[in-house]
Write an enzyme that holds these catalytic residues in place. Structure first.
Site, PDB file in Angstrom:
ATOM      1  N   PHE A  92       0.834  -1.204   0.000  1.00 15.29           N
ATOM      2  CA  PHE A  92       0.000   0.000   0.000  1.00 15.29           C
ATOM      3  C   PHE A  92       0.866   1.250   0.000  1.00 15.29           C
ATOM      4  O   PHE A  92       2.050   1.210   0.340  1.00 15.29           O
ATOM      5  CB  PHE A  92      -0.969   0.011   1.194  1.00 15.29           C
ATOM      6  CG  PHE A  92      -0.314   0.271   2.524  1.00 15.29           C
ATOM      7  CD1 PHE A  92      -0.238   1.567   3.045  1.00 15.29           C
ATOM      8  CD2 PHE A  92       0.230  -0.760   3.266  1.00 15.29           C
ATOM      9  CE1 PHE A  92       0.374   1.807   4.263  1.00 15.29           C
ATOM     10  CE2 PHE A  92       0.829  -0.536   4.493  1.00 15.29           C
ATOM     11  CZ  PHE A  92       0.902   0.759   4.991  1.00 15.29           C
ATOM     12  N   CYS A  93       0.235   2.343  -0.394  1.00 13.39           N
ATOM     13  CA  CYS A  93       0.891   3.648  -0.396  1.00 13.39           C
ATOM     14  C   CYS A  93      -0.091   4.660   0.183  1.00 13.39           C
ATOM     15  O   CYS A  93      -0.946   4.310   0.988  1.00 13.39           O
ATOM     16  CB  CYS A  93       1.343   4.017  -1.806  1.00 13.39           C
ATOM     17  SG  CYS A  93      -0.022   4.172  -2.980  1.00 13.39           S
ATOM     18  N   GLN A  94       0.005   5.899  -0.238  1.00 14.36           N
ATOM     19  CA  GLN A  94      -0.885   6.931   0.280  1.00 14.36           C
ATOM     20  C   GLN A  94      -2.239   6.938  -0.421  1.00 14.36           C
ATOM     21  O   GLN A  94      -3.278   7.015   0.220  1.00 14.36           O
ATOM     22  CB  GLN A  94      -0.229   8.312   0.149  1.00 14.36           C
ATOM     23  CG  GLN A  94      -1.019   9.453   0.758  1.00 14.36           C
ATOM     24  CD  GLN A  94      -1.082   9.371   2.279  1.00 14.36           C
ATOM     25  OE1 GLN A  94      -0.168   8.883   2.927  1.00 14.36           O
ATOM     26  NE2 GLN A  94      -2.181   9.821   2.853  1.00 14.36           N
ATOM     27  N   GLY A 114      -2.830   4.909  -3.657  1.00 12.18           N
ATOM     28  CA  GLY A 114      -3.127   3.697  -4.401  1.00 12.18           C
ATOM     29  C   GLY A 114      -2.230   3.387  -5.581  1.00 12.18           C
ATOM     30  O   GLY A 114      -2.027   2.229  -5.918  1.00 12.18           O
ATOM     31  N   TYR A 148      -3.403   4.081   2.421  1.00 14.26           N
ATOM     32  CA  TYR A 148      -3.348   4.657   3.764  1.00 14.26           C
ATOM     33  C   TYR A 148      -4.423   5.721   3.943  1.00 14.26           C
ATOM     34  O   TYR A 148      -4.960   5.885   5.036  1.00 14.26           O
ATOM     35  CB  TYR A 148      -1.959   5.238   4.048  1.00 14.26           C
ATOM     36  CG  TYR A 148      -1.832   5.730   5.467  1.00 14.26           C
ATOM     37  CD1 TYR A 148      -1.912   4.847   6.543  1.00 14.26           C
ATOM     38  CD2 TYR A 148      -1.653   7.082   5.744  1.00 14.26           C
ATOM     39  CE1 TYR A 148      -1.817   5.291   7.850  1.00 14.26           C
ATOM     40  CE2 TYR A 148      -1.562   7.532   7.052  1.00 14.26           C
ATOM     41  CZ  TYR A 148      -1.635   6.633   8.100  1.00 14.26           C
ATOM     42  OH  TYR A 148      -1.554   7.074   9.394  1.00 14.26           O
TER      43      TYR A 148
END
Length: 155
Positions: free
Chosen positions: A118-120, A122, A147
């Site tokens: 995952f990231c901030q 997508g 996130y």
């Protein structure tokens, strides 16, 4: 008009458990996997982003688009002509002992299930999942809500 159709197609794919052919995990499924200890989380945001907050239990390995620190560049291996590997690609290619030393965690195995990236927002998580799949990690999945969704719902 074409852009709307493409967006709808991507959204429909995400709802069905895939995003552009990449397996995804929903917020509720992620919570269940974490509660049962059946997921490994990889936060592919920058170290600064992860230091500001992350999903509990996530291992931060900056992914696509983040340059390595100067001292890490000396350890880099050139691949595919003149392009450098991202830190995530380098980490996933490490031998298990080097991974353990670098990240104080066991290296995921190619056959491990529920390796969640995952990231901030997508996009980087999706790219990281695609990278992991390309390296043979069959259980790689993307938390498409990223996130941002976690923070909104678990805050």
């Amino acid at each position: 008009m074409l852009r709307v159709a493409v967006l709808r197609q991507s959204h429909t794919g995400a709802a069905a458990g895939t995003m552009t052919g990449v397996p995804t995990v929903s917020f509720s499924e992620l919570r269940q996997l974490l509660a049962s200890g059946r997921a490994r989380l990889f936060d592919v945001r920058s170290r600064e982003e992860a230091a500001a907050g992350t999903i509990p239990g996530a291992l931060n390995i900056p992914g696509i688009g983040f340059p390595l620190l100067a001292e890490e560049l000396s350890m880099m291996v050139l691949t595919k002509g003149a392009s450098f590997m991202s830190e995530l690609e380098m980490a996933l290619n490490m031998d298990p002992a080097a991974f353990q030393t670098s990240y104080c965690a066991e290296k995921p195995k190619l056959e491990d299930k529920n390796l969640i990236f995952f990231c901030q927002m997508g996009r980087r998580g999706l790219q990281a999942t695609q990278l992991a799949q390309g390296l043979g990690y069959t259980g790689a999945r993307n938390y498409a809500g990223a996130y941002k969704e976690w923070l909104e719902k678990e805050g």
